[in-house]
Design a protein around this motif. Structure first.
Motif, short mmCIF file in Angstrom:
data_model
loop_
_atom_site.label_atom_id
_atom_site.label_comp_id
_atom_site.label_asym_id
_atom_site.label_seq_id
_atom_site.Cartn_x
_atom_site.Cartn_y
_atom_site.Cartn_z
N ASP B 158 44.87 4.99 12.32
CA ASP B 158 44.65 6.40 12.00
C ASP B 158 44.94 6.65 10.52
O ASP B 158 46.01 6.30 10.02
CB ASP B 158 45.57 7.26 12.88
CG ASP B 158 45.28 8.74 12.71
OD1 ASP B 158 45.06 9.17 11.55
OD2 ASP B 158 45.28 9.46 13.70
N PRO B 159 43.99 7.24 9.80
CA PRO B 159 44.19 7.42 8.35
C PRO B 159 45.41 8.27 8.04
O PRO B 159 46.07 8.04 7.02
CB PRO B 159 42.91 8.10 7.90
CG PRO B 159 42.26 8.63 9.13
CD PRO B 159 42.68 7.74 10.24
N VAL B 160 45.71 9.25 8.89
CA VAL B 160 46.87 10.09 8.61
C VAL B 160 48.15 9.25 8.70
O VAL B 160 49.06 9.37 7.87
CB VAL B 160 46.93 11.29 9.57
CG1 VAL B 160 48.14 12.13 9.26
CG2 VAL B 160 45.67 12.11 9.48
N LEU B 161 48.21 8.38 9.69
CA LEU B 161 49.38 7.51 9.81
C LEU B 161 49.48 6.56 8.61
O LEU B 161 50.56 6.33 8.06
CB LEU B 161 49.31 6.69 11.10
CG LEU B 161 49.57 7.47 12.38
CD1 LEU B 161 49.53 6.54 13.57
CD2 LEU B 161 50.92 8.17 12.30
N ALA B 162 48.33 6.03 8.23
CA ALA B 162 48.33 5.10 7.10
C ALA B 162 48.82 5.83 5.84
O ALA B 162 49.62 5.29 5.07
CB ALA B 162 46.93 4.54 6.89
N ARG C 85 49.52 14.11 13.87
CA ARG C 85 49.01 12.76 13.69
C ARG C 85 49.82 11.97 12.68
O ARG C 85 49.63 10.76 12.55
CB ARG C 85 47.55 12.81 13.27
CG ARG C 85 46.62 13.07 14.44
CD ARG C 85 45.23 13.36 13.97
NE ARG C 85 44.67 12.26 13.20
CZ ARG C 85 43.58 12.38 12.45
NH1 ARG C 85 42.95 13.53 12.38
NH2 ARG C 85 43.12 11.35 11.79
N SER C 86 50.70 12.65 11.94
CA SER C 86 51.45 11.89 10.94
C SER C 86 52.76 11.34 11.51
O SER C 86 53.50 10.65 10.81
CB SER C 86 51.74 12.75 9.70
OG SER C 86 52.96 13.41 9.82
N HIS D 248 33.52 6.24 13.34
CA HIS D 248 34.83 5.69 13.70
C HIS D 248 35.58 5.24 12.46
O HIS D 248 34.99 4.77 11.49
CB HIS D 248 34.63 4.51 14.66
CG HIS D 248 35.90 4.06 15.30
ND1 HIS D 248 36.54 2.91 14.95
CD2 HIS D 248 36.65 4.62 16.27
CE1 HIS D 248 37.64 2.79 15.67
NE2 HIS D 248 37.72 3.81 16.49
N GLN D 249 36.89 5.38 12.54
CA GLN D 249 37.74 5.04 11.41
C GLN D 249 37.45 3.63 10.89
O GLN D 249 37.43 3.39 9.70
CB GLN D 249 39.20 5.18 11.82
CG GLN D 249 40.20 4.70 10.80
CD GLN D 249 40.04 5.37 9.45
OE1 GLN D 249 39.53 6.47 9.36
NE2 GLN D 249 40.45 4.69 8.38
N SER D 250 37.21 2.69 11.81
CA SER D 250 37.04 1.31 11.37
C SER D 250 35.83 1.18 10.46
O SER D 250 35.82 0.33 9.57
CB SER D 250 36.89 0.38 12.58
OG SER D 250 35.74 0.71 13.31
#
Ligand code: ATP
Ligand code: ATP
Ligand code: MG
Ligand code: MG
Lengths: 302, 271, 256, 257, 256
Positions: B158-162, C85-86, D248-250
């Motif tokens: 997930d980009p937010v987590l990254a 989400r964070s 999709h994110q990927s």
């Protein structure tokens, strides 16, 4: 699919000729059927052959039993083992036999380049490669060792396909190998040596392999079987007397490199199986524990 | 106001019982069907199930268990572990950097498509014919599902987590351990589960070459020796082994992915 | 401390091209608390991510303490708009707050204290053992805030950090932020939609125009340094300022 | 960007080929058993100019494509049904885990018994092996549905089928794509292996002939062909993925920045 | 229309047991607009999900139009607090809004019109072709609102639907909701943290206590039916009401 071995769907008569499927292993031994087909021996008898190359018994025997193939090619020991387990196989024609010349057979126990081993007895405590355990290779190697005065129970057998054996000898992974042609010629070309002719040691006339069908099929189609047997016998005879044509036909269904082709020692192709040698093989098999009780050869042989 | 403890424990037993019934019902039906279908069979390759069950205890007790099943399982364990480690490690690298992926993928895809039966001889050239070779064969097959799933899982973080991790300076090993691998773990586990059964299959294949013992070796010997009922017991045993390993795997998964199951279940109507 | 020069950002991909930020220039002094307001979608988050080194600008430059930002600078904490989400769903709340501290190589004891403190201050002392997805939206947001506070940052970037909490909690958190800011001298960039909040919290309020974005107005908040919910909000100057900001936001929105 | 990826991939392959040339040349293995790349290339050239090779390739690809199609459709349908119908997953779990590790090679006698060396025999083996790859991926993928998305769909009255189509399927799709990539390779492997062992016509049968004939370079050439097939198949699935998973994110994660 | 009787909800799992809602009883008449306020984490979302048939209560009952709710009733729309996650990332904005309409078997033309209308009314007419993850937080939230509006529901459940939009947009959306409510006679349950908003929008404001939750107070909003941002908010009665609600929320929060 049906297990009806009539082979109606493929073996049905079509314009006077009957198509039969034969499961074969693409090696030297089956050259006569290819040759016989080319010479028209089968066509003369209203048979059209469809030769299906397979890797070995795992595919051919069930195919024949279920009637997917009408005939198959198998080494004799496998047929003996099958028979002993009441698998309804029935030999119909001879396949190939030892050349009967010690030191010049089409299969031999070989060692790699520079190996100190020179005789079968020295295999004691060594590793020998065979294509399948509990089959003709180890039985015959044991016999060679025995004849040379050694103790066969001290030989360790390792299973690997024939084509890997030259590499395994070179790499020192095994000390000796049971190599028929063309592995034999490959080993020799790489500097390896023959130390015994294991098939010859079982019997100079050893019937190494045969063509077979299922008992049911044989019972229902005696005519067809008879025609196949006759045609095959004729093919064998022809092949035995025309070795150059055998070498020629090999190029059509194998990829044996041209450099090896001339060096190959061809097996003999007698028209009939040699019952005595098969009895000997059965005896040895029983002795080595391949089967508890030697199978009834009358049931097996044509 | 909760459920009284007595009822809760009895509920637990009830659940366990229910799970057992679930696990056994379908196999029981299938076995019954097989039994009935094969009862009168005279085909050597398709023996009555009764015969197969009859020889099972004779075949798989004592010496065979120790001499064949155990070595196989050990090789499987070694090969599987090697594949899991290599797959996750390589997958993380490939999944994290697009350029590495572009560089490696064609070669990996090439290798992936080579059938094990023809690959084994090549591995034999390098790894000999001993256990190393067999472990290498098992690992070479198991690694793919783990690798592919890891790559995809790592790509899908997930980009937010990254970004969260990045902004707090969580980099390097910590990022890998606490963020990337954890986030990809559901997908990695999918790969690991795939690999489990592939491992068993390759265990059999590897033992078709240059083996002297092992479960696969024994099955092939039975097949060649036309001991067909014995061969079927071997196949049954493979299935049982697969089932057993998957139960163990499920336990491990439930531990590691507990958070994930909880998270995903939180949307269901009745918890 | 923080210098934003001609910042320009264009998003491209999946068949769309959005000029999110056209040209932003402003600076924030060390230890200043600046509030950002602007219409929805005007590029506040984009700006904050550029400042935080999470996003590379298409053109222009961001400098922090003189050095150009090309990655998240150390000592910076970020509270994301997507608070839910964070949070790492595989970690319990306590672990979520602790993780960045581990990275800072603090002793276990110190970490414990910081985590407990931060959670306490956002009113979640007893939720440390829960997973984030077991919490309500507002609680999740407070965990994200706690994580940023526990980190003891020098620069704090907050993107609508109080959007999901109730009025009372919000007031408390506002006071918490102001207190920490005064005590520790942190530099804070605070995005909010609540105009009262912007005026109440900030030393300065930056009003952004609608997308493509420029700085529409910079407003110095000349309220006394010591603020409290009761008195500050009824201060006539407060009313003036908030009306002013409101007008600007309204104009900004219409102005597109 | 796409072009530079291709260049990198080509570079990777080049390194691999050089390795294949160097290893035997440096004497790490015997040239006779592991011929250097150029000799394999020579053999490959001979193969490519042989019409029989092309018909074998056609046979293999037919078996592969049909088997894969069967496996993927069966795997997807079974996976979705098992996940959607209540309790079905619990009921089938043990059976699935029992059947999965049964190797296709052990089923060869059964396949031959049923269908001889016909295409159907190959399809049985290919389908059996590839099916599980897809099924497991679908099962894991379906589980990945975001609870909020699921609730959204339910609250708007999306019925069973609509939820499968609009929520479950897109969520599972990344997993399914991986499953298809896994299955594609497994199907190719099994197609070749089945031909190799039971002699159904195709590349595998040619490999078997090359093996028994001690034609080492030819054998490697054919192995290279299967590898290249796998590579091409992957290029195909990646292209499909780039379209189907653009959201999709990927995929999007690597497009941006 | 809507009857909530002795609602009780306990969450259990992953080593935690939370009594989110202890005992809620209230009812909403058909065509009423009720606002729910309460401290963060008190169970508003839980309540809404129980009402929407998304969550099974541990005890108690929810009845809608006389029938017990045991699944999402038809004609209901839900705007989730987690707006971002409730949009399908694989669909473009337009498709996201259209999907529920497809389910309603509307003609293509009608769907088009509804989608365009709804997006227009939340100010996102030109974002129809974007993916949700290409939008800002506030834009995403507005898409979720547009989806609910386009659905033309009879019952509308909204969980902090304006949390992420700017003040001006928020005011516009408030008016939009009130207009639609008046025009269509929808029954609305509206969760918010903004007390002004609750009073401005609602016919009635329900104040919940802190968790474990009960209804703390029900306040009838006796402002004129015709409301507008300028006049209503300066109405002295408005000020009275909002102070009253604020006090209640404050008390509720302290009261735990
Ligand atoms: N990942 C992305 N890809 C493409 N466009 C994007 C992306 N993120 C944001 N945008 C676009 O950039 C613009 C600004 O977005 P941003 O999130 O910065 O707005 P914002 O000011 O934070 O709004 P809000 O107050 O609603 O959160 C918007 O038009 C949005 O559509
Ligand atoms: N899925 C879940 N699992 C376990 N506990 C939960 C879950 N969802 C909510 N809770 C708990 O239930 C309580 C009420 O949560 P809920 O989300 O209903 O609060 P809320 O009133 O909506 O709060 P907010 O205003 O912060 O959104 C909280 O204490 C929360 O921790
Ligand atoms: Mg934003
Ligand atoms: Mg909530």
């Amino acid at each position: 699919g049906s297990s009806d071995p009539g082979g109606k769907d493929t073996a049905g008569p079509s314009g006077g000729t009957t198509t039969v499927k034969v499961g074969v292993v693409p090696v030297l031994d089956v050259a006569p059927v290819y040759l016989g087909e080319k010479q028209g021996f089968y066509a003369d008898r209203g048979l059209e052959l469809e030769l299906v190359p397979a890797q070995g018994g795992a595919a051919i025997v069930p195919g024949v039993i279920s009637g997917q193939f009408q005939f198959g090619f198998s080494n004799t020991t496998s047929l003996l083992v099958a028979r002993s387990k009441n698998v309804p196989v029935k030999a119909v024609a001879n396949g190939a036999a030892s050349t009967g010349e010690d030191g010049a057979d089409f299969a031999a126990i070989t060692v790699g380049k520079g190996s100190p081993l020179t005789s079968a007895k020295q295999l004691e405590g060594k590793k020998a490669a065979v294509n399948t355990l509990n089959n003709v290779c180890d039985t015959s190697i044991r016999e060679s060792v025995r004849k040379d005065g050694g103790d066969p129970s001290k030989v360790e057998f390792v299973e690997m396909p024939f084509d890997r054996m030259p590499a395994a000898l070179d790499g020192g992974q095994v000390d000796a190998a049971c190599t028929p042609e063309p592995a034999l010629a490959t080993v020799k070309a790489a500097g390896g040596k023959e130390i015994a002719s294991n098939f010859h040691d079982v019997s100079p006339d050893l019937t190494v392999a045969m063509y077979f069908t299922s008992q049911q099929f044989a019972g229902k189609n005696p005519d067809l079987v008879k025609k196949f047997r006759e045609a095959t016998a004729e093919s064998l005879k022809y092949a035995d007397s025309h070795p150059e044509e055998v070498r020629q036909i090999l190029t059509t269904y194998t990829k044996i490199p041209a450099t090896l082709l001339e060096k190959l020692t061809l097996p003999r192709y007698p028209a009939e199986p040699d019952r005595a040698s098969i009895e000997r093989l059965a005896e040895l098999g029983e002795r080595d524990g391949l089967f508890e009780k030697a199978p009834n050869l009358d049931e097996l042989l044509p | 106001m909760g459920v009284p403890p007595a009822r809760r424990t009895s509920g637990m037993w009830g659940k366990a019982l229910l799970r057992l019934v679930f696990a056994l019902a379908l196999p029981a039906v299938l076995v019954a069907l097989w039994w009935a279908a094969s009862a009168g069979s005279t085909n050597v390759y398709w023996p009555p199930l009764r015969t197969v069950f009859g020889v099972f205890p004779d075949v798989w007790t004592g010496e065979r268990l120790r001499g064949d099943v155990l070595p196989s399982v050990l090789r499987l364990a070694a090969g599987y572990t090697a594949a899991a480690v290599a797959g996750v490690a390589l997958g993380t690298v490939i999944g994290s950097w697009r350029r590495v992926r572009a560089l490696c993928e064609p070669v990996l895809e090439f290798l992936r498509a080579v059938p094990p039966p023809v690959l084994v001889p090549v591995i034999m050239l390098f790894a000999g014919i001993g256990d190393t070779m067999k472990i290498a064969v098992i690992a070479s097959g198991c690694v793919w599902p783990v690798l592919l799933n890891t790559v995809e899982g790592v790509r899908a973080v997930d980009p937010v987590l990254a970004e969260t991790a990045r902004s707090y300076g969580i980099t390097g090993v910590a990022r890998l351990r606490d963020v990337v691998l954890r986030s990809a773990s559901p997908q990695i586990f999918a790969g690991l589960r795939q690999a489990l059964s592939i491992g068993i299959i390759l265990m059999v294949i590897s033992e078709m070459f240059a083996a002297g013992n092992g479960l696969g070796f024994t099955i092939v010997q039975f097949q060649r020796g036309f001991a067909i009922p014995d061969m079927w017991t071997g196949i049954l045993l493979l299935g049982l082994l697969g089932f057993l390993l998957s139960v163990l795997f499920g336990l491990a998964e439930r531990r590691v992915l507990g958070w994930y199951h909880g998270l995903r279940a939180s949307g269901r109507r009745s918890p | 401390m923080l210098d934003v020069q001609g910042l320009h950002k264009v998003y491209e991909g999946s068949g769309r091209r959005t000029e999110a930020v056209r040209d932003l220039t402003f600076s924030v002094a060390a230890g200043e608390l600046v509030c950002l307001v602007g219409p929805s979608g005007c590029g506040k988050t984009t700006l904050l991510k550029c400042v935080g080194g999470l996003l590379a600008p298409t053109a222009g430059e961001v400098r922090l303490a003189g050095r150009p930002v090309d990655g998240p600078p150390p000592g910076m904490a970020f509270v994301f708009q997507e608070y839910g989400r964070s949070l790492f769903p595989w970690m319990r709340v306590g672990q979520n707050v602790e993780l960045p501290l581990k990275q800072k190589r603090l002793s276990r004891q110190r970490r414990r204290a910081l985590v407990a403190d931060a959670l306490e201050s956002v009113g979640l002392a007893d939720a440390a053992g829960a997973y984030p997805w077991q919490l309500s939206g507002g609680m999740q947001q407070r965990v994200a805030i706690a994580r940023a506070l526990a980190y003891e940052p020098e620069v704090l970037l907050m993107d609508e950090p109080f959007a999901a909490v109730d009025a009372q909690t919000r007031a408390e958190l506002e006071d918490l932020v102001r207190r920490l800011w005064r005590e520790r001298g942190i530099t804070i960039l605070f995005v909010t939609h609540d105009i009262d909040e912007a005026v109440y919290l900030g030393e300065r309020v930056l009003v952004l125009s609608a997308s493509p974005t420029v700085v529409r107005e910079q407003l110095k908040v000349d309220l006394p340094d010591q603020r409290d919910q009761l008195h500050t909000r009824v201060n006539p100057r407060f009313a003036e300022l908030r009306t002013r900001v409101y007008e600007q936001v309204q104009a900004a929105k219409r102005g597109r | 960007m796409r072009g530079s990826d291709a260049a990198l991939g080509a570079a990777g392959c080049a390194v691999f080929v050089l390795l294949g040339e160097a290893v035997p040349r440096l004497g790490l293995v015997d040239e006779d058993h592991f011929p250097p790349a150029c000799r394999i290339a020579g053999a490959l050239g001979r193969e490519l100019s042989d019409t029989a090779f092309w018909s074998a390739l056609g046979d293999t690809l037919t078996g592969w494509a049909l088997g894969l199609a069967i496996a993927v459709s069966a795997g997807v349908v079974a996976g979705v049904v098992i996940s959607v119908v209540p309790y079905l997953r619990e009921v089938t779990a043990s059976t699935i885990e029992f059947l999965r590790p049964i190797p296709s090679v052990a089923l060869i006698p059964l396949a031959v018994l049923l269908y001889g060396t016909e295409l159907r025999s190959v399809l049985l083996l290919v389908g059996y092996a590839a099916f599980w790859q897809v099924l497991i991926q679908v099962l894991y993928g379906v589980r990945d549905v975001d609870p909020v998305a699921e609730e959204t769909a339910r609250s708007y009255g999306l019925g069973g089928w609509a939820r499968v189509r609009h929520v479950l399927w897109p969520t599972a799709l990344p997993y399914v794509m991986t499953g298809v990539r896994l299955a594609a390779a497994v199907a190719l492997i099994l197609a070749v292996t089945a031909e190799l062992v039971i002699g159904a016509p195709g590349l595998g049968a040619r490999i078997a002939v090359a093996q028994t004939s001690q034609a080492v370079p030819e054998m490697y050439a054919l192995i290279v062909v299967t590898g290249v097939l796998g590579l091409l198949i992957n290029v195909g699935t990646r292209a499909v993925e780039r379209r189907a998973l653009a959201w999709h994110q990927s995929v999007r994660g690597e497009v941006a920045v």
